[in-house]
Design an enzyme around this catalytic site. Sequence first.
Site, PDB file in Angstrom:
ATOM      1  N   SER A 267       8.023   4.398  -5.350  1.00  0.00           N
ATOM      2  CA  SER A 267       7.427   5.089  -6.307  1.00  0.00           C
ATOM      3  C   SER A 267       8.799   5.538  -7.386  1.00  0.00           C
ATOM      4  CB  SER A 267       8.153   6.307  -5.599  1.00  0.00           C
ATOM      5  OG  SER A 267       7.440   7.398  -4.296  1.00  0.00           O
TER       6      SER A 267
ATOM      7  N   ARG B  80       1.098  -1.562   0.275  1.00  0.00           N
ATOM      8  CA  ARG B  80      -0.070  -0.327  -0.369  1.00  0.00           C
ATOM      9  C   ARG B  80       0.499   1.159  -0.029  1.00  0.00           C
ATOM     10  NH1 ARG B  80      -3.534  -1.437   3.130  1.00  0.00           N
ATOM     11  NH2 ARG B  80      -4.868   0.208   3.514  1.00  0.00           N
TER      12      ARG B  80
ATOM     13  N   ALA C  88       6.457  -2.593  -4.868  1.00  0.00           N
ATOM     14  CA  ALA C  88       7.024  -1.191  -3.760  1.00  0.00           C
ATOM     15  C   ALA C  88       5.668  -0.196  -3.674  1.00  0.00           C
ATOM     16  CB  ALA C  88       7.986  -0.581  -3.628  1.00  0.00           C
ATOM     17  N   HIS C  89       5.528   0.486  -2.723  1.00  0.00           N
ATOM     18  CA  HIS C  89       4.523   1.335  -1.915  1.00  0.00           C
ATOM     19  C   HIS C  89       5.103   2.879  -3.351  1.00  0.00           C
ATOM     20  CE1 HIS C  89       7.987   2.945   1.429  1.00  0.00           C
ATOM     21  NE2 HIS C  89       8.118   3.099   0.024  1.00  0.00           N
ATOM     22  N   ASN C  90       3.993   2.665  -3.602  1.00  0.00           N
ATOM     23  CA  ASN C  90       3.223   4.126  -4.358  1.00  0.00           C
ATOM     24  C   ASN C  90       4.229   3.904  -6.033  1.00  0.00           C
ATOM     25  OD1 ASN C  90       4.241   5.443  -1.170  1.00  0.00           O
ATOM     26  ND2 ASN C  90       2.467   6.483  -2.617  1.00  0.00           N
TER      27      ASN C  90
END
Length: 370
Positions: A263, A222, A243-245
């Site tokens: 990201s 998330r 991974a996140h974002n």
Amino acid sequence: MAVPIVSNPCSLSEIHQVIGGTLHGDGAVALSVLTSLNEATPHALSFVLNDKALKGTPEIRAGALLAHRHIPELPIPHIVVPNPMLALAQVAQRFFVRPYKARGVATEVIRGTDVRIGADPSIWPFVTLGDGVTLGARVTLYPGVFIGAGSSVGDDSLIYPNVVIREGCTIGNRVIVHSGTVIGSDGFGYVQHEGRHHKIPQLGGVTIEDDVELGANVSIDRATLGQTIIRKGTKVDNLVQIAHNVTIGEHAVLVAQVGIAGSTTIGRHVMIGGQAGLADHIQVGDQVMIAARAGVNRNLEPNQIVSGAPVMPHETWMKAQAVIPRLPELRQLVRSLEARVALLETQVAKAGTARTKGASPRKPVRRTTR
């Protein structure tokens, strides 16, 4: 079952009506099974992708074929189509996949408050639905599925056993998620202070758009804030870490054991080979192909093929790979050349010294003026 079989055989003419192409031979032949060329029987439909496949099979016993060209030398009915594999997928979906049949909601399902379930569901025992979960029509949830509070699953989606979809995640229509996958686990976010790692609460969610398929044991974190996004039509193989974002564009393909750090943004129609790793906060342009085991540590412009670690143009990497087996002999060659150069330099230096010692003193030149 070992091979796809139907109880009611279909004719080659019926298949022709579904996939189009050009029919050669008897369209009335009855077909009840899909197989490869090597396993084909007189009741089997098989496929030929190219002439090499024909040469590699000494005897073809199939009842009918999907072929890339007309094959007059084979006395077997066949349909000529531009893409036999696509035609095979269409035939399998139309004739060999069992149609959806709703089984209802099992009594052993655990539900929170305000759970909304669409029409014709198939929810097996031991599924857990948190508060405020929304399920679309014809959703299938196998045993052991957990869906956290406030999450939603769209129409015709299929979630296999032991999948975890945590709170605040949005799953689109016609999404397939295979066993062991976790959607919405906490992103790996920490801040270091005075020698300790302090957790940054991961308050965002995950959005998975329509027609995405996730393999077994995929992990999608998330977002710290906002959303981790998988755009429509993307296919993700087993054991992939997102991974996140991270944002992954439409119709991308991620092969097994790919790892994408936080990201990073992936463009549309990108293909990433197995075990490739992508660093954080980079951008990969549309229609990029990343070879297996590549290490991507920088932004990549659209429409290119890259390989290696660190990543480089594929042609450069291929040339470098061709040199690697020769490195021991090249190393020896360099050492030999160094020794020869050193010997030549010594000989030149000695020759210069000898000339200097053997030369007569130069007499001064007298100048006269008129």
